[in-house]
Scaffold this motif. Structure first.
Motif, PDB file in Angstrom:
ATOM      1  N   ILE A  28     -19.971 -18.632  15.842  1.00  0.00           N
ATOM      2  CA  ILE A  28     -20.787 -18.209  16.988  1.00  0.00           C
ATOM      3  C   ILE A  28     -20.040 -17.165  17.821  1.00  0.00           C
ATOM      4  O   ILE A  28     -20.600 -16.135  18.200  1.00  0.00           O
ATOM      5  CB  ILE A  28     -21.168 -19.427  17.852  1.00  0.00           C
ATOM      6  N   VAL A  29     -18.757 -17.427  18.097  1.00  0.00           N
ATOM      7  CA  VAL A  29     -17.958 -16.479  18.884  1.00  0.00           C
ATOM      8  C   VAL A  29     -17.842 -15.138  18.179  1.00  0.00           C
ATOM      9  O   VAL A  29     -17.977 -14.069  18.790  1.00  0.00           O
ATOM     10  CB  VAL A  29     -16.562 -17.069  19.175  1.00  0.00           C
ATOM     11  N   TYR A  77     -19.294  -9.456  17.707  1.00  0.00           N
ATOM     12  CA  TYR A  77     -19.686  -8.385  16.785  1.00  0.00           C
ATOM     13  C   TYR A  77     -20.968  -7.699  17.245  1.00  0.00           C
ATOM     14  O   TYR A  77     -21.095  -6.475  17.193  1.00  0.00           O
ATOM     15  CB  TYR A  77     -19.874  -8.956  15.379  1.00  0.00           C
ATOM     16  N   VAL A  78     -21.933  -8.480  17.730  1.00  0.00           N
ATOM     17  CA  VAL A  78     -23.232  -7.925  18.135  1.00  0.00           C
ATOM     18  C   VAL A  78     -23.167  -7.312  19.522  1.00  0.00           C
ATOM     19  O   VAL A  78     -23.692  -6.215  19.762  1.00  0.00           O
ATOM     20  CB  VAL A  78     -24.318  -9.026  18.078  1.00  0.00           C
ATOM     21  N   ILE A 102     -21.229  -4.154  24.919  1.00  0.00           N
ATOM     22  CA  ILE A 102     -21.665  -4.593  26.244  1.00  0.00           C
ATOM     23  C   ILE A 102     -20.578  -5.415  26.934  1.00  0.00           C
ATOM     24  O   ILE A 102     -20.387  -5.332  28.151  1.00  0.00           O
ATOM     25  CB  ILE A 102     -22.967  -5.410  26.127  1.00  0.00           C
ATOM     26  N   LEU A 103     -19.850  -6.216  26.149  1.00  0.00           N
ATOM     27  CA  LEU A 103     -18.841  -7.115  26.709  1.00  0.00           C
ATOM     28  C   LEU A 103     -17.482  -6.444  26.897  1.00  0.00           C
ATOM     29  O   LEU A 103     -16.511  -7.129  27.259  1.00  0.00           O
ATOM     30  CB  LEU A 103     -18.681  -8.337  25.796  1.00  0.00           C
ATOM     31  N   PHE A 107      -9.368  -6.422  11.153  1.00  0.00           N
ATOM     32  CA  PHE A 107      -9.951  -6.602  12.490  1.00  0.00           C
ATOM     33  C   PHE A 107     -10.183  -5.271  13.195  1.00  0.00           C
ATOM     34  O   PHE A 107     -11.111  -5.150  13.990  1.00  0.00           O
ATOM     35  CB  PHE A 107      -9.061  -7.515  13.327  1.00  0.00           C
ATOM     36  N   GLY A 108      -9.343  -4.263  12.910  1.00  0.00           N
ATOM     37  CA  GLY A 108      -9.589  -2.939  13.462  1.00  0.00           C
ATOM     38  C   GLY A 108     -10.870  -2.332  12.926  1.00  0.00           C
ATOM     39  O   GLY A 108     -11.608  -1.659  13.661  1.00  0.00           O
ATOM     40  N   GLY A 109     -11.152  -2.570  11.635  1.00  0.00           N
ATOM     41  CA  GLY A 109     -12.401  -2.073  11.058  1.00  0.00           C
ATOM     42  C   GLY A 109     -13.627  -2.774  11.620  1.00  0.00           C
ATOM     43  O   GLY A 109     -14.702  -2.179  11.711  1.00  0.00           O
ATOM     44  N   ILE A 110     -13.473  -4.029  12.037  1.00  0.00           N
ATOM     45  CA  ILE A 110     -14.609  -4.792  12.563  1.00  0.00           C
ATOM     46  C   ILE A 110     -14.834  -4.513  14.047  1.00  0.00           C
ATOM     47  O   ILE A 110     -15.955  -4.232  14.479  1.00  0.00           O
ATOM     48  CB  ILE A 110     -14.386  -6.306  12.343  1.00  0.00           C
ATOM     49  N   TRP A 111     -13.753  -4.579  14.833  1.00  0.00           N
ATOM     50  CA  TRP A 111     -13.890  -4.496  16.302  1.00  0.00           C
ATOM     51  C   TRP A 111     -13.188  -3.282  16.917  1.00  0.00           C
ATOM     52  O   TRP A 111     -13.011  -3.231  18.129  1.00  0.00           O
ATOM     53  CB  TRP A 111     -13.359  -5.780  16.951  1.00  0.00           C
ATOM     54  N   GLY A 112     -12.770  -2.327  16.100  1.00  0.00           N
ATOM     55  CA  GLY A 112     -12.192  -1.097  16.640  1.00  0.00           C
ATOM     56  C   GLY A 112     -10.887  -1.340  17.379  1.00  0.00           C
ATOM     57  O   GLY A 112     -10.007  -2.070  16.902  1.00  0.00           O
ATOM     58  N   PHE A 113     -10.766  -0.726  18.584  1.00  0.00           N
ATOM     59  CA  PHE A 113      -9.519  -0.791  19.345  1.00  0.00           C
ATOM     60  C   PHE A 113      -9.107  -2.226  19.630  1.00  0.00           C
ATOM     61  O   PHE A 113      -7.935  -2.592  19.467  1.00  0.00           O
ATOM     62  CB  PHE A 113      -9.672  -0.024  20.662  1.00  0.00           C
ATOM     63  N   TRP A 114     -10.050  -3.061  20.077  1.00  0.00           N
ATOM     64  CA  TRP A 114      -9.706  -4.431  20.437  1.00  0.00           C
ATOM     65  C   TRP A 114      -9.322  -5.240  19.215  1.00  0.00           C
ATOM     66  O   TRP A 114      -8.506  -6.163  19.305  1.00  0.00           O
ATOM     67  CB  TRP A 114     -10.854  -5.091  21.194  1.00  0.00           C
ATOM     68  N   GLY A 115      -9.888  -4.915  18.061  1.00  0.00           N
ATOM     69  CA  GLY A 115      -9.461  -5.576  16.833  1.00  0.00           C
ATOM     70  C   GLY A 115      -8.021  -5.250  16.492  1.00  0.00           C
ATOM     71  O   GLY A 115      -7.260  -6.119  16.054  1.00  0.00           O
ATOM     72  N   VAL A 116      -7.631  -3.978  16.727  1.00  0.00           N
ATOM     73  CA  VAL A 116      -6.245  -3.573  16.504  1.00  0.00           C
ATOM     74  C   VAL A 116      -5.327  -4.232  17.529  1.00  0.00           C
ATOM     75  O   VAL A 116      -4.248  -4.743  17.193  1.00  0.00           O
ATOM     76  CB  VAL A 116      -6.118  -2.037  16.576  1.00  0.00           C
ATOM     77  N   PHE A 117      -5.761  -4.225  18.803  1.00  0.00           N
ATOM     78  CA  PHE A 117      -4.936  -4.780  19.878  1.00  0.00           C
ATOM     79  C   PHE A 117      -4.655  -6.262  19.651  1.00  0.00           C
ATOM     80  O   PHE A 117      -3.531  -6.739  19.853  1.00  0.00           O
ATOM     81  CB  PHE A 117      -5.644  -4.575  21.228  1.00  0.00           C
ATOM     82  N   PHE A 118      -5.690  -7.001  19.228  1.00  0.00           N
ATOM     83  CA  PHE A 118      -5.537  -8.447  19.043  1.00  0.00           C
ATOM     84  C   PHE A 118      -5.302  -8.814  17.576  1.00  0.00           C
ATOM     85  O   PHE A 118      -5.540  -9.960  17.191  1.00  0.00           O
ATOM     86  CB  PHE A 118      -6.779  -9.179  19.557  1.00  0.00           C
TER      87      PHE A 118
END
Length: 356
Positions: free
Chosen positions: A27-28, A33-34, A38-39, A319-330
């Motif tokens: 769920i998270v 991802y969606v 916005i978040l 995770f960078g491919g999925i969530w971009g910058f925040w995927g790389v950061f985390f």
């Protein structure tokens, strides 16, 4: 085959706690991802809240009221941020503009050097190969310039978004810090009763993420400051700009250090040529990278560096491919989360409850 899979599923997910943990993570992940775009302000506020939670908590233990500790910490944080911004942004902007202006000169020097190679090594390099390579690179540079120009025009519309960040993010950080206990109780109240593994993994990841964010900010500040000072002492052009880029390159483990080496080497080679000054520059740069990787990172991320470098690189790419910058950061905390999940699902306590 189906029997093996069914046996594995019953062993790992027949425990309601394990199943609830899986559903919670799904769920998270779907929500971020969606609704990730916005978040984004919420994520920024969460990162800052993690960063400032330690001084607020320490002040509260000393008897200062929570709202007063939160207000004082936020005021100091934003004053420091503002002073750094007004002192660094003009220098970085000026050096960035000058670097963009010098790119054609750097590229002309590179082309002159490339053209001279066939004459120096006629048996190894052909003129046609050099010409085709230069033509392809020229086309890519033109395309890159068009993309940068279009991005600069499109970024004008983001001014409103920046203003929203300036207003909303400080408010969210204040509420997250001031009402931390209330928020944690609210989250706890909506979780299912079968939440032992959710709590176990959540507590571990809360500590991991908090330590990671604070450690990463400290690492960026140290590496960026030391690099800027070192480049300035060596009289390298665009010293502050390149130093800041070196600092932010630590956001991407291993890959960032490899990528940022290119502009540092290119600018140094264009300015100093193949001289002793260029050699000193590269030695100092690699010493900084070595001290960061072998001294600073183990001190700041004693838990995270237990992950194999291959896992960290895969996590950055995935995770960078999925969530971009925040995927790389985390990437490192997320890789640690995967490790924690495997440990939780394979723990003897979970297995014993399942068999019972």
């Amino acid at each position: 085959m189906l029997g093996v899979f069914g046996s594995w599923y019953r062993r790992k997910f027949s425990d309601p706690n394990a199943l609830m943990l899986l559903l919670f993570l799904l769920i998270v992940a779907v929500v971020f991802y969606v609704f990730g775009g916005i978040l984004m302000p919420v994520l920024v506020a969460i990162v800052i809240a993690y960063l400032l939670d330690v001084p607020v908590t320490k002040m509260e233990k000393l008897g200062v009221k929570r709202w007063l500790a939160t207000s004082a910490t936020l005021i100091v944080f934003f004053i420091i941020t503002f002073l750094l911004a007004i002192s660094l942004i003009p220098i970085i902007t000026k050096q960035g503009i000058n670097l963009v202006r010098d790119i054609p000169l750097i590229w002309d020097s590179a082309q002159t050097w490339l053209v001279s190679l066939p004459a120096k090594y006629p048996s190894l390099i052909e003129v046609e190969y050099i010409q085709s390579t230069m033509q392809g690179m020229n086309e890519r540079l033109v395309s890159f310039g068009e993309q940068v120009l279009s991005a600069s025009f499109s970024s004008i519309g983001n001014i409103v978004a920046v203003l929203i960040y300036i207003v909303l993010v400080p408010l969210m950080v204040f509420f997250m810090l001031n009402d931390k206990k209330a928020f944690m109780q609210s989250i706890s109240s909506i979780l299912p009763k079968e939440r032992r593994l959710i709590t176990q993994v959540g507590e571990e990841m809360n500590l991991q993420i908090a330590n990671y964010i604070r450690g990463k900010v400290i690492e960026i500040a140290i590496v960026g400051s030391v690099s800027s000072v070192a480049f300035t002492i060596l009289d390298l052009r665009f010293a502050v700009l390149l130093g800041v880029l070196v600092g932010f390159s630590v956001l991407i483990p291993y890959i960032g250090a490899a990528v940022i080496t290119i502009p540092v080497a290119v600018v140094g080679l264009f300015q100093f040529g193949l001289s002793s000054s260029f050699g000193y520059l590269m030695i100092v740069y690699f010493v900084i990278q070595a001290l960061d990787g072998n001294l600073l990172v183990p001190i700041l991320f004693s838990e995270a560096v237990s992950l194999h470098p291959l896992y960290i690189i895969v996590a950055v790419l995935l995770f960078g491919g999925i969530w971009g910058f925040w995927g790389v950061f985390f990437a490192i905390p997320l890789a640690t989360l995967v490790k924690a999940l495997i440990t939780a699902w394979s723990s003897p306590k979970n297995t014993s409850e399942t068999l019972a």
